[in-house]
Write an enzyme that holds these catalytic residues in place. Structure first.
Site, PDB file in Angstrom:
ATOM      1  N   ASN C  67       1.117  13.908  -1.087  1.00 17.39           N
ATOM      2  CA  ASN C  67       0.086  14.264  -2.069  1.00 17.39           C
ATOM      3  C   ASN C  67      -1.327  14.100  -1.517  1.00 17.39           C
ATOM      4  O   ASN C  67      -2.275  14.622  -2.101  1.00 17.39           O
ATOM      5  CB  ASN C  67       0.259  13.460  -3.353  1.00 17.39           C
ATOM      6  CG  ASN C  67       0.334  11.982  -3.128  1.00 17.39           C
ATOM      7  OD1 ASN C  67       1.115  11.515  -2.285  1.00 17.39           O
ATOM      8  ND2 ASN C  67      -0.455  11.219  -3.859  1.00 17.39           N
ATOM      9  N   HIS C  68      -1.473  13.395  -0.404  1.00 12.41           N
ATOM     10  CA  HIS C  68      -2.796  13.280   0.223  1.00 12.41           C
ATOM     11  C   HIS C  68      -2.993  14.283   1.364  1.00 12.41           C
ATOM     12  O   HIS C  68      -3.891  14.106   2.186  1.00 12.41           O
ATOM     13  CB  HIS C  68      -2.995  11.850   0.743  1.00 12.41           C
ATOM     14  CG  HIS C  68      -3.183  10.854  -0.354  1.00 12.41           C
ATOM     15  ND1 HIS C  68      -4.367  10.732  -1.039  1.00 12.41           N
ATOM     16  CD2 HIS C  68      -2.347   9.959  -0.907  1.00 12.41           C
ATOM     17  CE1 HIS C  68      -4.245   9.778  -1.951  1.00 12.41           C
ATOM     18  NE2 HIS C  68      -3.023   9.292  -1.899  1.00 12.41           N
TER      19      HIS C  68
HETATM   20 FE   LIG Z   1       1.872   9.774  -1.452  1.00  7.73          FE
HETATM   21 FE   LIG Z   2       1.225   7.375   0.688  1.00  2.38          FE
END
Ligand SMILES: [Fe+2]
Ligand SMILES: [Fe+2]
Ligand SMILES: [Fe+2]
Ligand SMILES: [Fe+2]
Ligand SMILES: [Fe+2]
Ligand SMILES: [Fe+2]
Ligand SMILES: [Fe+2]
Ligand SMILES: [Fe+2]
Lengths: 283, 283, 283, 283
Positions: C67-68
């Site tokens: 997600n990053h």
């Molecule tokens: Fe993550």
């Molecule tokens: Fe992470």
């Protein structure tokens, strides 16, 4: 083409109000097509085949569902053989039923109706923006004979205002109207977007507004104020307000000419678009 | 008492429209008090001391915040000494500022304004139902001199229609009005609940509706359709629609007599309540 | 084949610990391939090209994101030309980079590495179950020459234990291993599922465990206990624990033979699988 | 004092394993007190009075609940009169039952057990950090006679690793142990925080790990991969792994001396702390 979209029909009071009101609306507003969301028609939870049939008989041309699609299990075999009942187009491949239909009105004009479901604050699903685009690319406005349609109505069943407005702009100029449902409260933001697409964030419910989004209020309030089980939620039974959106489109371009809310009966202030000039309804 | 609640003011276009419109509204609608949500007034993110001062000078009596309360850090020392600026009452104990104010109008009547923030699809917070009840028990309608107030306005800053309607019913009969904000879209469900409390799910924003909830639409749309970083969101700069709710209350009981939406300017269809009869505004 | 999967590398302390430890691990555990999640390697937020290069030079064969993914913008052009860096396979079509790679180890065996991202309590995305299945159908275990691979490792970057366990069972028998990341806490549930797939819900982070999921604890705690802005979160700088999972697979079937956690350094109790018998590492 | 905390007991297989294993554990580990989470003991959903009685008879001293507290309605009158059954302390005021208990062990030492529930990715509730602090301020470690206790165990029933780690640090030095539950997967991060508080993010479930968090896997997997109704979820019935955490505390200071996981039976790799030296268990 003159279209009416009716928001989530909640329970018996909502069904009764819709079925009682629709013949007059069809006539007074010279409607060509009526689309309604039936996901809460069966006592607040889902839709049964019998109730769906009643809606069709009552003058609804296309019924849509939403996050309550499968609350009544016998709708699953029903939708597999009933193309006029739609479920969100962005359900996984292999889901029974369809997310879009091309129907033909009494004057032979083709209309594409699509339903997609939002994802923000809702269950995970595949991308509704991509699903909507796929459906309209298969049957575009002013497309070639056999694939082209005169008008496109997209029903976006979603929680967040941002996601609905974003979809409206994403489809602006490519569809006749993007109309929202699911929050059970009508919004007062009807407008024609710069590209010619009619837009309203939510049509509101056809149900009793002395309630919590259509359900009996005491247990619903208690669920917020305490964290204890309550009796099962059931639809409020007072007089319903029929809530919808009327859109008039240009058959040549598929663009929207007007959009206006309809609200009739029950507790909310009533509103009705002016009747169209006679020529609009015929010849 | 005649109250106006203005929904989330978004960016410069929203501020300008409010400040330009408010003198006329105060006069034409014989308003006694104006409350406005300023959480998006500073370029869409929070509120600065300078802008809050401009709102007060422009005729807003009480400014409320919301989930964007602290986006501008210099509002923190400011709110600590400015009782007319409210943040949600259900923030943790020890949070700077207040969640309620008892103010006195030009005719000496006392009004309690409370803001609470919802929790459904929002950040965790303490119970807004309990917080609202605490505030109105401290200064109830028709209470003893010194504690009693003539009217109570509750601003519920929340996402879910269900939570707002539930709070409306929970407070019905105990406050003059429950008005919602945060979704940036006005709802068309103004009503007086059975116990006498005026209610509308959302006032809508004071901002440009050719946007995604007030922000420039292209990057906002892109964030939904793709999962890649975009340019920073900033307020759309087209003409704003001023969106609000007018409520008239009975000074003797604190109950609502009327509720009606106001929408002026910009892209949305305009609506204004009828001007009150002359006697209503004085003597 | 002997594989090591290292969980989310957080900040400098995590990178240093991985790079210092990896040569010894490769030798002692007779590793054939090392996969590591780098989504927090750049000061806790994303991955830079320079840091990704350092990880490759340090002995990591494939780096995954999560997600990053795009917190550092210059990774976007980098991933477009670097097939050994993966982002979730269920990002929208058209997203830069790839979600899977078929690599060849030093002994010429082909390994498919896939990353998918969960959706429960996370951002909306397309179906990770379908995405994983698509990738493994393109390069199945024991498939025909040119398409078949000797082992498949699926990295599921997800929050909810239920979603990860469900994906493990969904893929059981079709992949060599399903290993989770994202929660930054190692789980103690390593097992070989009935169909032969090695499974562990989360590898844990390579970072300082005197922290809140790798970040300096005081501001992180304050964000929960109060609802006020704090200083920006940054990685805790104490000694890191290298956390990973070692899996041995059968080259003929692609099934897992063993799965065991690795934890070295920092605050957590250390654990290491026994070294393999000499024959396992060559000839 | 020597404490055992057992994670969420799921269904019959979990109950049987706990009841069969506990006498041996009490003896071998010289346990003074056993605390167990029973929120899934009744066929996966909640806890019945009969099953709670069985857990007490089987050697559990304090039973805790969680988000499934009220799945079985007859637990509501039961908890009102049974102080050894706890529900989260941060439920609304007026909720039946208690969120904390001061109990006395066989040697007369007082232990405070508190349960709080997290909010991230969970239902809205009042602040668990404030609730935990309130309870420990009422009965602090090394406090005055009558209020002071020899040890404090805090059970944090929560989804997010970040919220649990933050609570651990928030309470570090003020309680003997913070142990998590709810995810149904044991974590491998047992440590003593710098202030002397033992910490583990999740104890894991006492249940069958050939499952999706304890429930039969096929319908659980299907719910992720399709968006259709499935059969009702029910507990998997294979052999359970008993998962818990053993903590030894210093009676003089209340600080933790050791923390170690226990895992016995079923599919997971077994682990047991070494037996204490004879002196530790008496005199
Ligand atoms: Fe993550
Ligand atoms: Fe992470
Ligand atoms: Fe819905
Ligand atoms: Fe609905
Ligand atoms: Fe807001
Ligand atoms: Fe706002
Ligand atoms: Fe549980
Ligand atoms: Fe739970």
């Amino acid at each position: 083409m003159r279209l009416l979209y009716l928001g989530d029909i909640v329970g018996r009071t909502g069904r009764d109000a819709v079925i009682d009101t629709l013949p007059g609306l069809r006539r007074d507003l010279a409607l060509d097509v009526v689309v309604a969301c039936g996901e809460n028609a069966a006592h607040g939870f889902g839709l049964s085949p019998k109730i769906c049939d009643e809606l069709f008989e009552g003058g609804v041309d296309v019924v849509t569902l939403g996050n309550h699609s499968w609350d009544q299990r016998d709708i699953i075999p029903y939708i597999a053989r009933e193309p006029r009942l739609l479920r969100p187009a962005n359900y996984p491949p292999g889901t029974p039923g369809q997310g879009a239909i091309v129907m033909t009105d009494a004057r032979g004009r083709r209309l594409l109706v699509v339903q997609v479901m939002g994802r923000l604050y809702m269950d995970p699903l595949d991308d509704p923006f991509a699903a909507a685009r796929r459906e309209i690319e298969a049957n575009p406005l002013a497309g070639p004979p056999g694939r082209g349609v005169s008008a496109i109505l997209v029903d976006v069943h979603a929680e967040a205002t941002s996601e609905k407005m974003a979809l409206g702009h994403y489809l602006d100029g490519r569809v006749s109207a993007v109309v929202g449902g699911h929050t059970h409260v009508p919004t007062a933001d009807a407008q024609i977007l710069p590209g010619g697409t009619a837009y309203q964030t939510d049509a509101g419910m056809c149900g009793d507004y002395d309630s919590v989004i259509g359900m009996v209020k005491e247990p619903a309030v208690e669920r917020f104020a305490r964290k204890m089980p309550t009796e099962r939620l059931s639809p409020a039974g007072g007089p319903a307000t029929v809530c919808g959106i009327v859109i008039e489109t240009d058959d040549a371009t598929g663009r929207a000419i007007t959009i206006a809310p309809v609200r009739l009966g029950g507790r909310l202030a009533a509103t009705m678009p002016a009747a169209p000039a006679p020529a609009a309804s015929g010849i």
